[in-house]
Scaffold this active site. Structure first.
Site, PDB file in Angstrom:
ATOM      1  N   THR A 190       0.826  -1.204   0.000  1.00 44.57           N
ATOM      2  CA  THR A 190       0.000   0.000   0.000  1.00 44.57           C
ATOM      3  C   THR A 190       0.862   1.257   0.000  1.00 44.57           C
ATOM      4  O   THR A 190       0.555   2.227  -0.696  1.00 44.57           O
ATOM      5  CB  THR A 190      -0.955   0.004   1.209  1.00 44.57           C
ATOM      6  OG1 THR A 190      -1.728  -1.200   1.190  1.00 44.57           O
ATOM      7  CG2 THR A 190      -1.895   1.193   1.167  1.00 44.57           C
ATOM      8  N   CYS A 191       1.932   1.244   0.745  1.00 41.38           N
ATOM      9  CA  CYS A 191       2.832   2.403   0.789  1.00 41.38           C
ATOM     10  C   CYS A 191       3.445   2.640  -0.587  1.00 41.38           C
ATOM     11  O   CYS A 191       3.489   3.782  -1.073  1.00 41.38           O
ATOM     12  CB  CYS A 191       3.925   2.203   1.833  1.00 41.38           C
ATOM     13  SG  CYS A 191       3.303   1.964   3.504  1.00 41.38           S
ATOM     14  N   ALA A 192       3.905   1.593  -1.227  1.00 36.74           N
ATOM     15  CA  ALA A 192       4.493   1.706  -2.556  1.00 36.74           C
ATOM     16  C   ALA A 192       3.464   2.232  -3.552  1.00 36.74           C
ATOM     17  O   ALA A 192       3.772   3.090  -4.392  1.00 36.74           O
ATOM     18  CB  ALA A 192       5.033   0.349  -3.005  1.00 36.74           C
TER      19      ALA A 192
END
Length: 165
Positions: free
Chosen positions: A59-61
């Site tokens: 999700t961060c990526a």
């Protein structure tokens, strides 16, 4: 303290995000080249602070990729991707992905940014990292929009963040 979840399990943050309409708390973070970057360095530009636990999670990526894509068409706007990852990991990720419309900044030294913005995760398996949040600032460093994402695995609301610019 904000109440958020990780996989549906409740966890807390160290505080609440700063209020809309207030001046953003000053910060000094570390750029990919290990030089310091402060809020004052970006005065005169609109800012999207894309804050997350670790660039090495899905999700961060995704949030870094999506904001990178959107940032290419934004006038007088910089997207700052902020985490406690080492600057080396941030640089490696952006290099491998070909992302050059975002600026990665690390809070690895002391976590002061996370504490000052009230988003350090206080308990659970990610304690000490940043929660997922977005803060939008105007050219004068005033807060126009904040979002504390309630479930860490969820993406932020990109449309609302960009509409606040």
């Amino acid at each position: 303290m904000a109440n958020i979840t990780l996989g549906g399990n409740p966890i807390k943050t160290s505080g609440e995000l700063p209020q809309n309409g207030t001046a953003a708390p000053e910060f000094t973070l570390v750029k990919a080249d290990l030089s310091p970057a402060s809020l004052a360095d970006f005065k005169g530009s609109k800012l999207v602070l894309n804050i997350f636990p670790s660039i090495d999670t899905g999700t961060c990526a995704t949030s870094v990729r999506k904001f990178n894509e959107q940032a290419a068409s934004l006038e007088n706007t910089k997207v700052l991707c902020i985490s406690r990852d080492l600057p080396f990991a941030q640089k490696r990720f952006c290099g491998a992905e070909g992302l050059d419309n975002v600026i990665t900044l690390s809070d690895f030294k002391d976590g002061a940014f996370g504490n000052n913005y009230g988003l350090t995760i206080a308990d659970g398996p990610l304690a000490g990292l940043h929660s997922r949040a977005v803060v939008v600032l105007d050219e004068n460093g005033n807060i126009k929009y904040t979002e504390q994402v309630s479930e860490i695995a969820d993406e932020p609301n990109y449309e609302n963040a960009l509409a606040a610019l």
